[in-house]
Design a protein around this motif. Structure first.
Motif, PDB file in Angstrom:
ATOM      1  N   VAL A 283      -7.747   4.041   3.616  1.00 53.43           N
ATOM      2  CA  VAL A 283      -6.294   3.398   4.494  1.00 53.43           C
ATOM      3  C   VAL A 283      -6.032   2.765   2.828  1.00 53.43           C
ATOM      4  O   VAL A 283      -4.872   2.922   2.401  1.00 53.43           O
ATOM      5  N   GLY A 284      -7.462   2.048   2.538  1.00 59.19           N
ATOM      6  CA  GLY A 284      -7.137   1.245   1.229  1.00 59.19           C
ATOM      7  C   GLY A 284      -7.476   2.586  -0.266  1.00 59.19           C
ATOM      8  O   GLY A 284      -6.400   2.465  -1.349  1.00 59.19           O
ATOM      9  N   LEU A 285      -8.222   3.700  -0.297  1.00 59.02           N
ATOM     10  CA  LEU A 285      -7.599   4.586  -1.289  1.00 59.02           C
ATOM     11  C   LEU A 285      -6.328   5.636  -0.899  1.00 59.02           C
ATOM     12  O   LEU A 285      -5.985   5.743  -2.112  1.00 59.02           O
ATOM     13  N   ILE A 286      -5.563   5.554   0.149  1.00 60.73           N
ATOM     14  CA  ILE A 286      -4.747   5.858   0.164  1.00 60.73           C
ATOM     15  C   ILE A 286      -3.595   5.117  -0.260  1.00 60.73           C
ATOM     16  O   ILE A 286      -2.584   5.538  -0.901  1.00 60.73           O
ATOM     17  N   LEU A 287      -3.348   3.945   0.074  1.00 56.68           N
ATOM     18  CA  LEU A 287      -2.779   2.727  -0.791  1.00 56.68           C
ATOM     19  C   LEU A 287      -2.861   2.862  -2.144  1.00 56.68           C
ATOM     20  O   LEU A 287      -1.478   2.238  -2.601  1.00 56.68           O
ATOM     21  N   LEU A 288      -3.773   2.917  -2.700  1.00 53.64           N
ATOM     22  CA  LEU A 288      -4.046   3.166  -3.964  1.00 53.64           C
ATOM     23  C   LEU A 288      -3.225   4.032  -4.575  1.00 53.64           C
ATOM     24  O   LEU A 288      -2.487   3.730  -5.916  1.00 53.64           O
ATOM     25  N   ASP A 296       6.882   1.161  -6.963  1.00 50.88           N
ATOM     26  CA  ASP A 296       8.538   0.865  -6.265  1.00 50.88           C
ATOM     27  C   ASP A 296       8.586   0.193  -5.122  1.00 50.88           C
ATOM     28  O   ASP A 296       8.832  -0.678  -4.096  1.00 50.88           O
ATOM     29  N   ALA A 297       7.504   1.744  -3.863  1.00 54.54           N
ATOM     30  CA  ALA A 297       7.047   1.072  -2.675  1.00 54.54           C
ATOM     31  C   ALA A 297       6.198   0.532  -1.977  1.00 54.54           C
ATOM     32  O   ALA A 297       6.380   0.142  -1.218  1.00 54.54           O
ATOM     33  N   VAL A 298       5.039   0.864  -2.924  1.00 54.36           N
ATOM     34  CA  VAL A 298       3.500   0.002  -2.399  1.00 54.36           C
ATOM     35  C   VAL A 298       2.773  -0.617  -3.216  1.00 54.36           C
ATOM     36  O   VAL A 298       2.432  -0.729  -4.581  1.00 54.36           O
ATOM     37  N   PRO A 299       3.053  -1.507  -3.591  1.00 51.13           N
ATOM     38  CA  PRO A 299       2.150  -2.775  -4.359  1.00 51.13           C
ATOM     39  C   PRO A 299       0.661  -2.420  -4.639  1.00 51.13           C
ATOM     40  O   PRO A 299      -0.021  -1.877  -3.725  1.00 51.13           O
TER      41      PRO A 299
END
Length: 393
Positions: A283-288, A296-299
């Motif tokens: 999940v962390g890799l995907i969010l990064l 603008d959508a994912v900090p």
């Protein structure tokens, strides 16, 4: 020549220094329970500094090069003798190495005029520890674990780079990303060994015929893709190509996790927590990656904390609880307190990753996450401390 087991039995010094996991797991947990609330308090109630240092930088440093470095030391000082067949570091040598780690924590409170000595004191621990791991692995000709030696060395270099941020500004954030990448790589590499292994042991004990899929070319490919994506992130974190690589790596790690069939061990918290910790890595890799592709959508901080609070926080507690129980002669079964500790750290991760998405509630959520984090690690210190400072059963 005495075997590892004979060496441990013959040791007659303080139990705390009879094996590497004992001092480092205990005091790293204590430090994790204290350091995060100190940072949040400095940010919300104080002037934003800790000692003579900007509180945010102190927090980053102490989580990456204080807490995580301590846990990695405790794990490797315990695992490397098993990998190499060489005797573990115990007694005075272990106490000296632990004293270096403690000195680094204290150095963070030295005044600005002592910045150079503080940096030298803090950097010494990881440099010495990396040299020790290289010596043990090379002496045993244990080539399989040379990547571990390399990653620990990069972590030591990243710490030095962190301290050089005033002289070379790019070194600061670069060192931070390198440290996050190293620990993420260690979870992918070592977590990718122990999670399916422990799951296989549990499923066999339960008489289940089909357990995790054995390591094969797919796993090797996932590790390679993850390594490339992390290197790209350290070099160019906001590049769209880096973002795409991170998303692919995250998805591949989640597929890898599914092949280990963690749902089979849903009745044993000591096993399923390893799977949830590894899930945070994906999940962390995907969010990064999404932070680079759609900022603008994912900090950016959501992905960072999915890896740090999530993957690293959960996985380290999972390893510390299991290793402590196993190496002190206790059943490898999670009791109620251990399960509560797991639920606390999982909740801390969910709240911390949610915080940057909810701007109006960010400060409150930071405080809630810090409280949950502190309770998880204080709970570990309280429940597992007696196991760590007393002699084994």
């Amino acid at each position: 020549m005495a075997t590892t087991a004979q060496s441990i039995r013959q040791y007659s010094g303080p139990p705390l220094f009879s094996f590497g996991f004992r001092p480092f797991f205990l005091f790293s947990a204590v430090w994790a329970a204290v350091a995060v609330p100190v940072w949040v308090a400095s940010m919300t109630l104080g002037d934003g500094t800790v000692g003579a240092t900007d509180g945010r930088l102190w927090h980053i440093h102490e989580m990456l090069f204080g807490y995580l470095a301590g846990v990695i030391a405790g794990f490797l000082l315990t695992a490397v003798p098993n990998w190499t067949g060489r005797l573990p570091v115990t007694g005075v040598k272990l106490a000296g190495l632990f004293a270096l780690w403690l000195a680094g924590r204290a150095a963070g409170f030295l005044p600005t005029s002592m910045a150079v000595p503080a940096a030298v004191i803090d950097s010494a621990f990881l440099v010495v520890f990396a040299a020790l791991i290289w010596r043990e692995v090379l002496a045993a000709k244990n080539r399989r674990n040379l990547p571990v030696c390399l990653l620990v060395s990069v972590l030591a270099a990243a710490n030095i780079a962190f301290h050089l941020r005033d002289q070379i500004p790019l070194f600061g954030p670069g060192g931070e990303r390198a440290a996050v990448a190293v620990v993420t790589g260690l979870i992918a590499l070592i977590g990718g060994r122990v999670t399916p292994s422990f799951t296989q042991n549990w499923t066999q004990a339960q008489g289940l015929l089909k357990g995790p899929t054995a390591f094969n070319r797919f796993d090797a490919g996932v590790l390679a893709v993850t390594g490339v994506a992390l290197v790209a992130w350290v070099a160019a974190p906001l590049s769209p190509l880096t973002g795409a690589a991170l998303v692919v790596a995250g998805g591949a790690n989640l597929v890898r996790l599914a092949r280990w069939r963690g749902w089979l061990a849903r009745r044993e918290a000591l096993v399923w927590i390893l799977h949830l910790g590894y899930a945070w890595l994906g999940v962390g890799l995907i969010l990064l990656g999404l932070a680079a592709l759609a900022p603008d959508a994912v900090p950016f901080t959501a992905g960072v904390h999915a890896l740090t609070t999530g993957a690293m926080g959960v996985e380290t507690l999972a390893i510390m609880t299991r290793a402590t129980r196993g190496h002190t002669g206790r059943p490898r079964v999670a009791d109620r307190t251990t399960t509560v500790i797991y639920l606390l750290i999982l909740s801390a991760a969910v709240v911390r990753v949610s915080a940057p998405f909810l701007a109006d509630w960010t400060v409150v959520l930071l405080a809630v996450s810090a409280t949950l984090w502190a309770l998880a690690f204080a709970g570990f210190a309280a429940a597992y401390g007696p196991m760590l400072w007393r002699r084994s059963l």
